[in-house]
Design a protein around this motif. Structure first.
Motif, PDB file in Angstrom:
ATOM      1  N   ASP A 137       0.829  -1.212   0.000  1.00 28.71           N
ATOM      2  CA  ASP A 137       0.000   0.000   0.000  1.00 28.71           C
ATOM      3  C   ASP A 137       0.862   1.262   0.000  1.00 28.71           C
ATOM      4  OD1 ASP A 137      -2.374  -1.424  -0.047  1.00 28.71           O
ATOM      5  OD2 ASP A 137      -2.639  -1.354   2.135  1.00 28.71           O
ATOM      6  N   PHE A 138       1.968   1.222   0.744  1.00 25.02           N
ATOM      7  CA  PHE A 138       2.870   2.375   0.757  1.00 25.02           C
ATOM      8  C   PHE A 138       3.546   2.545  -0.600  1.00 25.02           C
ATOM      9  CE2 PHE A 138       7.057   4.339   1.860  1.00 25.02           C
ATOM     10  CZ  PHE A 138       6.566   5.591   2.163  1.00 25.02           C
ATOM     11  N   VAL A 139       3.961   1.435  -1.195  1.00 23.17           N
ATOM     12  CA  VAL A 139       4.570   1.488  -2.530  1.00 23.17           C
ATOM     13  C   VAL A 139       3.574   2.079  -3.531  1.00 23.17           C
ATOM     14  CG1 VAL A 139       5.471   0.092  -4.435  1.00 23.17           C
ATOM     15  CG2 VAL A 139       6.216  -0.367  -2.088  1.00 23.17           C
ATOM     16  N   ALA A 140       2.320   1.663  -3.435  1.00 22.18           N
ATOM     17  CA  ALA A 140       1.288   2.205  -4.331  1.00 22.18           C
ATOM     18  C   ALA A 140       1.100   3.705  -4.108  1.00 22.18           C
ATOM     19  CB  ALA A 140      -0.033   1.464  -4.129  1.00 22.18           C
ATOM     20  N   SER A 141       1.206   4.163  -2.854  1.00 21.23           N
ATOM     21  CA  SER A 141       1.040   5.597  -2.588  1.00 21.23           C
ATOM     22  C   SER A 141       2.206   6.403  -3.163  1.00 21.23           C
ATOM     23  CB  SER A 141       0.880   5.861  -1.083  1.00 21.23           C
ATOM     24  OG  SER A 141       2.092   5.694  -0.383  1.00 21.23           O
ATOM     25  N   ILE A 142       3.410   5.840  -3.153  1.00 26.69           N
ATOM     26  CA  ILE A 142       4.552   6.534  -3.763  1.00 26.69           C
ATOM     27  C   ILE A 142       4.390   6.565  -5.276  1.00 26.69           C
ATOM     28  CG2 ILE A 142       7.046   6.559  -4.124  1.00 26.69           C
ATOM     29  CD1 ILE A 142       7.323   5.151  -1.411  1.00 26.69           C
ATOM     30  N   ASP A 143       3.966   5.456  -5.838  1.00 24.89           N
ATOM     31  CA  ASP A 143       3.734   5.413  -7.286  1.00 24.89           C
ATOM     32  C   ASP A 143       2.689   6.461  -7.680  1.00 24.89           C
ATOM     33  OD1 ASP A 143       4.495   3.989  -9.751  1.00 24.89           O
ATOM     34  OD2 ASP A 143       2.363   3.457  -9.801  1.00 24.89           O
ATOM     35  N   GLN A 144       1.640   6.607  -6.881  1.00 25.67           N
ATOM     36  CA  GLN A 144       0.619   7.624  -7.161  1.00 25.67           C
ATOM     37  C   GLN A 144       1.188   9.030  -6.989  1.00 25.67           C
ATOM     38  OE1 GLN A 144      -2.627   7.108  -8.363  1.00 25.67           O
ATOM     39  NE2 GLN A 144      -2.309   9.294  -8.756  1.00 25.67           N
ATOM     40  N   PHE A 145       2.045   9.230  -6.003  1.00 23.41           N
ATOM     41  CA  PHE A 145       2.706  10.516  -5.784  1.00 23.41           C
ATOM     42  C   PHE A 145       3.484  10.940  -7.035  1.00 23.41           C
ATOM     43  CE2 PHE A 145       6.631  12.723  -4.349  1.00 23.41           C
ATOM     44  CZ  PHE A 145       6.081  13.813  -3.700  1.00 23.41           C
ATOM     45  N   VAL A 146       4.243  10.022  -7.592  1.00 27.79           N
ATOM     46  CA  VAL A 146       5.033  10.322  -8.790  1.00 27.79           C
ATOM     47  C   VAL A 146       4.112  10.574  -9.983  1.00 27.79           C
ATOM     48  CG1 VAL A 146       6.809   9.429 -10.352  1.00 27.79           C
ATOM     49  CG2 VAL A 146       7.014   9.055  -7.896  1.00 27.79           C
ATOM     50  N   GLU A 147       3.038   9.798 -10.089  1.00 26.74           N
ATOM     51  CA  GLU A 147       2.056  10.028 -11.160  1.00 26.74           C
ATOM     52  C   GLU A 147       1.373  11.380 -10.989  1.00 26.74           C
ATOM     53  OE1 GLU A 147      -0.342   9.339 -14.586  1.00 26.74           O
ATOM     54  OE2 GLU A 147       1.648   8.706 -13.944  1.00 26.74           O
ATOM     55  N   ASP A 148       1.072  11.759  -9.746  1.00 25.07           N
ATOM     56  CA  ASP A 148       0.473  13.080  -9.495  1.00 25.07           C
ATOM     57  C   ASP A 148       1.403  14.201  -9.941  1.00 25.07           C
ATOM     58  OD1 ASP A 148      -1.852  11.967  -8.504  1.00 25.07           O
ATOM     59  OD2 ASP A 148      -1.325  12.275  -6.398  1.00 25.07           O
ATOM     60  N   TRP A 149       2.706  14.026  -9.765  1.00 25.19           N
ATOM     61  CA  TRP A 149       3.656  15.004 -10.282  1.00 25.19           C
ATOM     62  C   TRP A 149       3.599  15.075 -11.802  1.00 25.19           C
ATOM     63  CZ3 TRP A 149       6.061  19.089  -8.778  1.00 25.19           C
ATOM     64  CH2 TRP A 149       6.313  19.295  -7.424  1.00 25.19           C
ATOM     65  N   ARG A 150       3.552  13.916 -12.454  1.00 28.34           N
ATOM     66  CA  ARG A 150       3.493  13.905 -13.921  1.00 28.34           C
ATOM     67  C   ARG A 150       2.238  14.630 -14.403  1.00 28.34           C
ATOM     68  NH1 ARG A 150       1.100  12.050 -17.977  1.00 28.34           N
ATOM     69  NH2 ARG A 150      -0.314  10.751 -16.762  1.00 28.34           N
ATOM     70  N   ILE A 151       1.119  14.321 -13.803  1.00 30.25           N
ATOM     71  CA  ILE A 151      -0.149  14.946 -14.190  1.00 30.25           C
ATOM     72  C   ILE A 151      -0.117  16.449 -13.921  1.00 30.25           C
ATOM     73  CG2 ILE A 151      -2.601  15.091 -13.605  1.00 30.25           C
ATOM     74  CD1 ILE A 151      -2.449  12.009 -13.075  1.00 30.25           C
ATOM     75  N   GLY A 152       0.344  16.842 -12.741  1.00 24.63           N
ATOM     76  CA  GLY A 152       0.378  18.259 -12.375  1.00 24.63           C
ATOM     77  C   GLY A 152       1.290  19.077 -13.261  1.00 24.63           C
ATOM     78  N   LEU A 153       2.462  18.531 -13.562  1.00 27.01           N
ATOM     79  CA  LEU A 153       3.377  19.245 -14.457  1.00 27.01           C
ATOM     80  C   LEU A 153       2.804  19.335 -15.862  1.00 27.01           C
ATOM     81  CD1 LEU A 153       6.809  17.837 -13.275  1.00 27.01           C
ATOM     82  CD2 LEU A 153       6.013  20.202 -13.104  1.00 27.01           C
ATOM     83  N   SER A 154       2.190  18.273 -16.313  1.00 25.65           N
ATOM     84  CA  SER A 154       1.574  18.276 -17.638  1.00 25.65           C
ATOM     85  C   SER A 154       0.500  19.364 -17.728  1.00 25.65           C
ATOM     86  CB  SER A 154       0.990  16.897 -17.953  1.00 25.65           C
ATOM     87  OG  SER A 154       0.421  16.889 -19.226  1.00 25.65           O
ATOM     88  N   LYS A 155      -0.327  19.472 -16.711  1.00 22.12           N
ATOM     89  CA  LYS A 155      -1.372  20.505 -16.681  1.00 22.12           C
ATOM     90  C   LYS A 155      -0.765  21.909 -16.618  1.00 22.12           C
ATOM     91  CE  LYS A 155      -5.045  17.754 -14.607  1.00 22.12           C
ATOM     92  NZ  LYS A 155      -5.855  17.536 -13.401  1.00 22.12           N
ATOM     93  N   ALA A 156       0.279  22.078 -15.830  1.00 23.01           N
ATOM     94  CA  ALA A 156       0.927  23.402 -15.713  1.00 23.01           C
ATOM     95  C   ALA A 156       1.562  23.827 -17.029  1.00 23.01           C
ATOM     96  CB  ALA A 156       1.969  23.381 -14.597  1.00 23.01           C
ATOM     97  N   LEU A 157       2.092  22.864 -17.768  1.00 17.15           N
ATOM     98  CA  LEU A 157       2.773  23.184 -19.025  1.00 17.15           C
ATOM     99  C   LEU A 157       1.812  23.251 -20.209  1.00 17.15           C
ATOM    100  CD1 LEU A 157       5.908  20.932 -18.531  1.00 17.15           C
ATOM    101  CD2 LEU A 157       5.742  23.419 -18.249  1.00 17.15           C
ATOM    102  N   ASN A 158       0.644  22.635 -20.078  1.00 13.27           N
ATOM    103  CA  ASN A 158      -0.356  22.611 -21.150  1.00 13.27           C
ATOM    104  C   ASN A 158      -1.731  22.937 -20.561  1.00 13.27           C
ATOM    105  OD1 ASN A 158       1.494  21.436 -23.204  1.00 13.27           O
ATOM    106  ND2 ASN A 158       1.493  19.730 -21.768  1.00 13.27           N
ATOM    107  N   PRO A 159      -1.947  24.154 -20.081  1.00  9.24           N
ATOM    108  CA  PRO A 159      -3.181  24.480 -19.372  1.00  9.24           C
ATOM    109  C   PRO A 159      -4.447  24.346 -20.216  1.00  9.24           C
ATOM    110  CG  PRO A 159      -1.866  26.456 -19.734  1.00  9.24           C
ATOM    111  CD  PRO A 159      -1.045  25.286 -20.177  1.00  9.24           C
ATOM    112  N   ASP A 160      -4.318  24.357 -21.531  1.00 10.30           N
ATOM    113  CA  ASP A 160      -5.501  24.256 -22.388  1.00 10.30           C
ATOM    114  C   ASP A 160      -5.953  22.825 -22.617  1.00 10.30           C
ATOM    115  OD1 ASP A 160      -5.530  27.027 -22.618  1.00 10.30           O
ATOM    116  OD2 ASP A 160      -4.255  26.991 -24.387  1.00 10.30           O
ATOM    117  N   ASN A 161      -5.157  21.850 -22.194  1.00  8.94           N
ATOM    118  CA  ASN A 161      -5.522  20.437 -22.404  1.00  8.94           C
ATOM    119  C   ASN A 161      -6.241  19.863 -21.214  1.00  8.94           C
ATOM    120  OD1 ASN A 161      -4.304  20.566 -24.868  1.00  8.94           O
ATOM    121  ND2 ASN A 161      -2.405  19.619 -24.194  1.00  8.94           N
TER     122      ASN A 161
END
Length: 123
Positions: A99-123
């Motif tokens: 469960d902890f490993v899954a939470s870290i994996d989600q943390f890293v995915e949340d960074w990918r999603i957040g950066l993608s949104k910040a760099l492409n706000p229209d998508n």
């Protein structure tokens, strides 16, 4: 353990370092709820695992964050390459509770999603 994500981007190092600052952490990563306080490049965050001191450091090609009080020594870097941004997160264990490993994996995915949104706000 190590966790990675990449996203396509030609954002340079300086712009990446300017984007990823402590007061923007909650906007850039859904796993970080609140920046509770900040003094220079150190602060306290409330995140998926609780409240932690966080340190930000500019490194070659990007930024590094550490949680010095974390029992797992969690740290992550976000770096710019010519055509990608790489998110790399580590803990000081070779194995951990699933469960902890899954939470870290989600943390890293949340960074990918957040950066993608910040760099492409229209998508």
């Amino acid at each position: 353990m190590e966790f990675y994500r990449q996203l396509k981007s030609e954002l340079g190092t300086t712009r990446l370092q300017d984007l990823i600052v402590l007061d923007r952490l909650p906007q850039l990563c859904a796993s970080i709820d609140t920046l509770l306080e900040q003094q220079g490049e150190q602060g306290r965050i409330y995140c998926v695992w609780g409240t932690f001191t966080v340190n930000r450091e500019e490194i070659r090609d990007g930024v590094r964050f550490t949680l010095p009080g974390c029992p797992n020594a969690l740290a992550w870097t976000i770096t710019a390459e010519p055509e990608n941004i790489t998110i790399h997160c580590t803990i000081n264990r070779s194995e951990h509770d699933p469960d902890f490993v899954a939470s870290i994996d989600q943390f890293v995915e949340d960074w990918r999603i957040g950066l993608s949104k910040a760099l492409n706000p229209d998508n």
